[in-house]
Motif scaffolding. Structure first.
Motif, PDB file in Angstrom:
ATOM      1  N   GLU A 268     -14.298  -7.891  -5.004  1.00  0.00           N
ATOM      2  CA  GLU A 268     -14.491  -6.923  -5.803  1.00  0.00           C
ATOM      3  C   GLU A 268     -13.787  -7.209  -7.103  1.00  0.00           C
ATOM      4  O   GLU A 268     -13.136  -8.164  -7.399  1.00  0.00           O
ATOM      5  CB  GLU A 268     -13.791  -5.524  -5.137  1.00  0.00           C
ATOM      6  CG  GLU A 268     -12.507  -5.707  -4.331  1.00  0.00           C
ATOM      7  CD  GLU A 268     -11.458  -5.655  -5.433  1.00  0.00           C
ATOM      8  OE1 GLU A 268     -11.375  -5.075  -6.293  1.00  0.00           O
ATOM      9  OE2 GLU A 268     -10.498  -6.677  -5.494  1.00  0.00           O
TER      10      GLU A 268
ATOM     11  N   PHE B 206     -11.130  -6.156  -8.763  1.00  0.00           N
ATOM     12  CA  PHE B 206      -9.472  -6.774  -8.898  1.00  0.00           C
ATOM     13  C   PHE B 206      -9.520  -8.103  -8.524  1.00  0.00           C
ATOM     14  O   PHE B 206      -8.555  -8.592  -8.440  1.00  0.00           O
ATOM     15  CB  PHE B 206      -8.683  -5.614  -7.733  1.00  0.00           C
ATOM     16  CG  PHE B 206      -8.607  -4.313  -8.368  1.00  0.00           C
ATOM     17  CD1 PHE B 206      -8.627  -4.027  -9.791  1.00  0.00           C
ATOM     18  CD2 PHE B 206      -8.596  -3.408  -7.602  1.00  0.00           C
ATOM     19  CE1 PHE B 206      -8.521  -2.665 -10.123  1.00  0.00           C
ATOM     20  CE2 PHE B 206      -8.674  -1.942  -7.755  1.00  0.00           C
ATOM     21  CZ  PHE B 206      -8.415  -1.473  -9.224  1.00  0.00           C
TER      22      PHE B 206
ATOM     23  N   ASP C  93     -14.135  -9.044  -0.425  1.00  0.00           N
ATOM     24  CA  ASP C  93     -14.096  -7.388   0.283  1.00  0.00           C
ATOM     25  C   ASP C  93     -15.391  -8.057   1.427  1.00  0.00           C
ATOM     26  O   ASP C  93     -16.085  -8.975   1.374  1.00  0.00           O
ATOM     27  CB  ASP C  93     -14.693  -6.664  -0.758  1.00  0.00           C
ATOM     28  CG  ASP C  93     -14.476  -5.269  -0.366  1.00  0.00           C
ATOM     29  OD1 ASP C  93     -14.107  -4.998   0.598  1.00  0.00           O
ATOM     30  OD2 ASP C  93     -14.576  -4.192  -1.123  1.00  0.00           O
TER      31      ASP C  93
ATOM     32  N   ILE D  27     -14.883  -7.915   4.396  1.00  0.00           N
ATOM     33  CA  ILE D  27     -14.486  -8.901   5.713  1.00  0.00           C
ATOM     34  C   ILE D  27     -14.594  -7.852   7.107  1.00  0.00           C
ATOM     35  O   ILE D  27     -15.105  -8.408   8.053  1.00  0.00           O
ATOM     36  CB  ILE D  27     -13.219  -9.478   5.351  1.00  0.00           C
ATOM     37  CG1 ILE D  27     -13.229 -10.231   4.535  1.00  0.00           C
ATOM     38  CG2 ILE D  27     -12.913 -10.257   6.752  1.00  0.00           C
ATOM     39  CD1 ILE D  27     -11.665 -10.478   3.764  1.00  0.00           C
TER      40      ILE D  27
ATOM     41  N   VAL E 177      -2.734  -4.930  -1.129  1.00  0.00           N
ATOM     42  CA  VAL E 177      -4.153  -4.784  -0.545  1.00  0.00           C
ATOM     43  C   VAL E 177      -3.846  -5.296   0.897  1.00  0.00           C
ATOM     44  O   VAL E 177      -4.702  -4.401   1.766  1.00  0.00           O
ATOM     45  CB  VAL E 177      -5.273  -5.614  -1.055  1.00  0.00           C
ATOM     46  CG1 VAL E 177      -6.559  -5.920  -0.192  1.00  0.00           C
ATOM     47  CG2 VAL E 177      -5.443  -5.236  -2.515  1.00  0.00           C
TER      48      VAL E 177
ATOM     49  N   ARG F  22      -4.165  -8.104   2.211  1.00  0.00           N
ATOM     50  CA  ARG F  22      -5.120  -9.362   1.994  1.00  0.00           C
ATOM     51  C   ARG F  22      -4.715 -10.251   0.669  1.00  0.00           C
ATOM     52  O   ARG F  22      -4.713  -9.564  -0.280  1.00  0.00           O
ATOM     53  CB  ARG F  22      -6.448  -9.178   2.223  1.00  0.00           C
ATOM     54  CG  ARG F  22      -6.770  -8.786   3.743  1.00  0.00           C
ATOM     55  CD  ARG F  22      -8.422  -8.979   3.910  1.00  0.00           C
ATOM     56  NE  ARG F  22      -8.687  -8.297   5.115  1.00  0.00           N
ATOM     57  CZ  ARG F  22      -9.224  -9.144   6.318  1.00  0.00           C
ATOM     58  NH1 ARG F  22      -8.713 -10.655   6.156  1.00  0.00           N
ATOM     59  NH2 ARG F  22      -9.495  -8.460   7.201  1.00  0.00           N
TER      60      ARG F  22
ATOM     61  N   HIS G  41      -3.796  -1.206   1.450  1.00  0.00           N
ATOM     62  CA  HIS G  41      -5.009  -0.630   1.564  1.00  0.00           C
ATOM     63  C   HIS G  41      -5.408  -0.773   3.107  1.00  0.00           C
ATOM     64  O   HIS G  41      -6.000  -0.139   3.709  1.00  0.00           O
ATOM     65  CB  HIS G  41      -5.797  -1.235   0.649  1.00  0.00           C
ATOM     66  CG  HIS G  41      -7.267  -0.574   0.638  1.00  0.00           C
ATOM     67  ND1 HIS G  41      -7.713   0.689   0.457  1.00  0.00           N
ATOM     68  CD2 HIS G  41      -8.497  -1.271   0.722  1.00  0.00           C
ATOM     69  CE1 HIS G  41      -8.824   0.856   0.386  1.00  0.00           C
ATOM     70  NE2 HIS G  41      -9.319  -0.509   0.334  1.00  0.00           N
TER      71      HIS G  41
ATOM     72  N   THR H 147      -6.229   2.097   5.739  1.00  0.00           N
ATOM     73  CA  THR H 147      -7.669   2.696   6.014  1.00  0.00           C
ATOM     74  C   THR H 147      -8.084   1.995   7.568  1.00  0.00           C
ATOM     75  O   THR H 147      -9.075   2.529   7.985  1.00  0.00           O
ATOM     76  CB  THR H 147      -8.666   1.987   5.148  1.00  0.00           C
ATOM     77  OG1 THR H 147      -8.389   0.514   4.840  1.00  0.00           O
ATOM     78  CG2 THR H 147      -8.348   2.669   3.530  1.00  0.00           C
TER      79      THR H 147
ATOM     80  N   ARG I  14      -5.050  -0.207  13.008  1.00  0.00           N
ATOM     81  CA  ARG I  14      -5.134  -0.990  14.085  1.00  0.00           C
ATOM     82  C   ARG I  14      -4.103  -0.794  15.235  1.00  0.00           C
ATOM     83  O   ARG I  14      -4.073   0.553  15.398  1.00  0.00           O
ATOM     84  CB  ARG I  14      -4.963  -2.384  13.652  1.00  0.00           C
ATOM     85  CG  ARG I  14      -6.000  -2.801  12.609  1.00  0.00           C
ATOM     86  CD  ARG I  14      -6.181  -4.426  12.246  1.00  0.00           C
ATOM     87  NE  ARG I  14      -7.031  -4.661  11.199  1.00  0.00           N
ATOM     88  CZ  ARG I  14      -8.103  -5.587  10.977  1.00  0.00           C
ATOM     89  NH1 ARG I  14      -7.769  -6.569  11.883  1.00  0.00           N
ATOM     90  NH2 ARG I  14      -8.693  -5.575  10.116  1.00  0.00           N
TER      91      ARG I  14
ATOM     92  N   PHE J 290     -15.040   8.863   6.596  1.00  0.00           N
ATOM     93  CA  PHE J 290     -14.567   8.888   5.473  1.00  0.00           C
ATOM     94  C   PHE J 290     -13.510   9.853   4.988  1.00  0.00           C
ATOM     95  O   PHE J 290     -12.475   9.345   4.339  1.00  0.00           O
ATOM     96  CB  PHE J 290     -15.761   8.765   4.333  1.00  0.00           C
ATOM     97  CG  PHE J 290     -15.409   9.128   2.885  1.00  0.00           C
ATOM     98  CD1 PHE J 290     -14.862   7.990   2.202  1.00  0.00           C
ATOM     99  CD2 PHE J 290     -15.425  10.357   2.480  1.00  0.00           C
ATOM    100  CE1 PHE J 290     -14.267   8.089   0.881  1.00  0.00           C
ATOM    101  CE2 PHE J 290     -15.266  10.665   1.025  1.00  0.00           C
ATOM    102  CZ  PHE J 290     -14.448   9.404   0.334  1.00  0.00           C
TER     103      PHE J 290
ATOM    104  N   ILE K 272     -10.128   9.495   6.277  1.00  0.00           N
ATOM    105  CA  ILE K 272      -9.309   8.126   5.881  1.00  0.00           C
ATOM    106  C   ILE K 272      -8.846   8.414   4.429  1.00  0.00           C
ATOM    107  O   ILE K 272      -7.781   8.041   4.206  1.00  0.00           O
ATOM    108  CB  ILE K 272     -10.425   7.099   5.920  1.00  0.00           C
ATOM    109  CG1 ILE K 272     -10.890   6.518   7.152  1.00  0.00           C
ATOM    110  CG2 ILE K 272      -9.559   5.753   5.338  1.00  0.00           C
ATOM    111  CD1 ILE K 272     -11.800   5.743   7.354  1.00  0.00           C
TER     112      ILE K 272
ATOM    113  N   VAL L 127      -7.860   3.287  -9.709  1.00  0.00           N
ATOM    114  CA  VAL L 127      -9.287   3.555  -9.153  1.00  0.00           C
ATOM    115  C   VAL L 127      -9.519   4.889  -9.597  1.00  0.00           C
ATOM    116  O   VAL L 127      -8.670   5.736  -9.207  1.00  0.00           O
ATOM    117  CB  VAL L 127      -9.543   3.452  -7.788  1.00  0.00           C
ATOM    118  CG1 VAL L 127     -10.920   3.955  -7.456  1.00  0.00           C
ATOM    119  CG2 VAL L 127      -9.461   1.874  -7.386  1.00  0.00           C
TER     120      VAL L 127
END
Ligand code: HEM
Length: 485
Positions: free
Chosen positions: A192, A194, A198, A200, A295, A297, A342, A346, A349, A409, A412, A463
């Motif tokens: 993406e 930044f 993305d 994954i 992020v 990651r 992020h 989102t 887990r 959506f 989240i 964003v």
């Protein structure tokens, strides 16, 4: 018992497989002549690419690669979705779609939901100052065209225009806006704006996916598809979905602008001095670690829950390892990965699955979404890099599918990303703060400094949402039996 096989010829391709894309058009339209539209739609339906069609396309792409042929295979795919206003215009009763009745985000529409639930900046009089005027209008539907090149897309768009009589006096549709998305060039492809890799972590689906890599467990098909086990509407009434409303999915589209030079500037100005082991970092390393902790990651895609303080490109590139983490070693700790990072916000887990009393285990399967975004806008210019200021529009055409917007959506964004107390850890004194990428509200988060987890860092919005809408992507049977005549 094994779940019943899905009817792959009945499901629109973008939902489960993602239309292969180098470039995409989202064509938002209004219906201007209902009777003609329903007839024209009949001619349009054969153009719709189903999941089965995408699987064939993928084979063609693989063959092309195996034969080491030059360029890309000429490919295109078309999908269609309707908003609630679209069904109202068509005179089609869509009560079998929105399980939440009049309060369902699909019925309310994103324009109102953006203010009530998503937290988009709004004026006191209830207007959305950042939104593009196109999205302030009622939108009836959207065509998604995806393909290998702009030429292929233009040809497909023309084909569609002819079917619906665009340019003739009794055309059945009117284009509101077409937004073009492009995968980024060269090594940045799949990253993406930044700079982070993305696409994954998307859910795998029981009864559909054959390759299941280590990571989050496959979810019931009904988390994404209406009318299947796992669709929460069936908990209300097993026969909630009429036939025409099964095998579909709700699409949330968001027009998200990214302020990349400003994001980079923030990283440069706030480098972490040391990593979590107390090792001193050079300023560039400290900025890189800060970004990775926002992020969850590294830019390579390597998860920081596995590689917390040093990027690991081999880990990032290995599908057997790059999604295999649960935050399990750090319940109640943000040493390796901040709670508000992020990817932890989102998809938390094991943060929710493991039951530290008094909370019981909460399944997050029903909160999974299938993300299908694409980038838009140019690469950073030299001047933008020098001035640290955005001069050209760029960002993410965010799109995700789910069987319930309320559970997916909307939840989240509202209850996780914008909620500073999520995830709720009783033993930790600090609040996680907002999602630093998409959180709306007072934007601060803890856990960015691994040696001082309580420290809060305030940040501007990087964003900016400039529009969007909620749609329903019907099945082929639904299109034929109920929407077309
Ligand atoms: C994952 C970027 C907007 C939900 C990711 C990843 C990146 C990213 C880099 C990690 C790669 C991956 O796991 O696939 C962005 C950017 C956004 C944005 C730059 C805005 C411009 C959103 C929005 C939502 C969202 C609006 C939903 C409300 C997710 C989810 C994941 C994810 C669910 C996967 C988490 C996981 O399963 O580990 N995003 N994202 N993102 N994002 Fe976003």
């Amino acid at each position: 018992p094994a779940p019943a096989p899905l009817d792959l010829k009945n499901i629109q391709g973008d939902i489960l497989s993602g239309l292969p894309k180098k470039t995409q058009f989202y064509i938002f339209f209004n219906i201007t002549n209902v009777a003609r539209f329903r007839k024209d739609l009949k001619k349009f339906i054969p153009l719709v690419k189903t999941v089965a069609g995408v699987l064939e396309d993928r084979k063609a792409i693989d063959d092309h690669k195996k034969k080491k042929l030059p360029g890309l295979v000429t490919l295109s795919g078309v999908n269609i979705s309707f908003s609630h206003q679209g069904f109202v215009k068509l005179g089609i009763d869509d009560t079998g779609l929105a399980a939440g009745g009049a309060q369902d985000p699909f019925v309310v529409g994103q324009k109102k939901d953006a203010i009530t639930n998503l937290g988009d900046p709004a004026n006191k009089d209830g207007t959305l100052p950042d939104w593009d005027p196109a999205f302030l209008k009622d939108i009836h539907g959207v065509f998604l065209i995806s393909g290998d090149s702009i030429l292929t897309l233009e040809k497909k768009k023309l084909e569609i225009a002819v079917i619906f009589g665009v340019g003739t006096p009794n055309t059945s549709i009117k284009e509101i806006i077409t937004i073009r998305g492009d995968v980024r060039p060269g090594d940045e492809s799949a990253h993406e704006h930044f700079g982070f890799l993305d696409g994954i972590s998307n859910p795998t689906i029981k009864g559909f996916d054959t390759v299941i890599n280590p990571g989050p467990k496959p979810v019931d098909a009904g988390v994404l598809l209406t009318g299947h086990t796992g669709d929460p509407a069936l908990d209300i009434r097993p026969d909630f979905r009429p036939d025409w409303a099964t095998d579909g999915s709700f699409l949330s589209f968001r027009y998200l602008f990214q302020e990349v030079p400003e994001f980079n500037d923030f990283l440069t100005k706030n480098p972490l001095a040391k990593d979590g082991n107390g090792k001193a970092l050079k300023p560039e390393e400290g900025s890189e670690l800060l970004g990775a902790r926002m992020v969850g990651r590294w830019k390579s895609g390597a998860p920081i829950d596995v590689a917390p303080f040093k990027d690991d490109p081999a880990l990032a590139a290995d599908p057997k390892r790059n999604n295999n983490f649960e935050f399990a070693g750090e319940i109640n700790s943000q040493l390796r990965c901040p709670f508000a990072a992020h990817v932890r916000k989102t998809n938390p887990r094991d943060d929710l699955e493991v039951p530290p009393p008094p909370r019981g285990p909460i399944s997050i399967d029903g909160r999974r979404i299938m993300r299908r975004g694409v980038q838009f806008g140019p690469e950073l210019t030299y001047r933008e890099q020098q001035e640290g200021k955005t001069l050209h529009a760029r960002g993410l055409l965010f799109a995700c599918y789910q069987s319930s917007l309320t559970n997916g959506f909307q939840f989240i964004q509202k209850s996780w990303a914008n909620n500073k107390t999520f995830p709720p850890f009783e033993t930790q004194p600090e609040d996680p703060g907002l999602d630093p990428i998409i959180g709306q509200g007072v934007r601060e988060m803890s856990g960015l400094d691994p040696l001082n987890e309580q420290k809060l860092l305030t940040m501007p919005a990087f964003v900016v949402p400039r529009g969007g809408e909620y749609f329903f992507s019907p099945s082929i049977k639904g299109l034929k039996s109920t929407i077309a005549t």
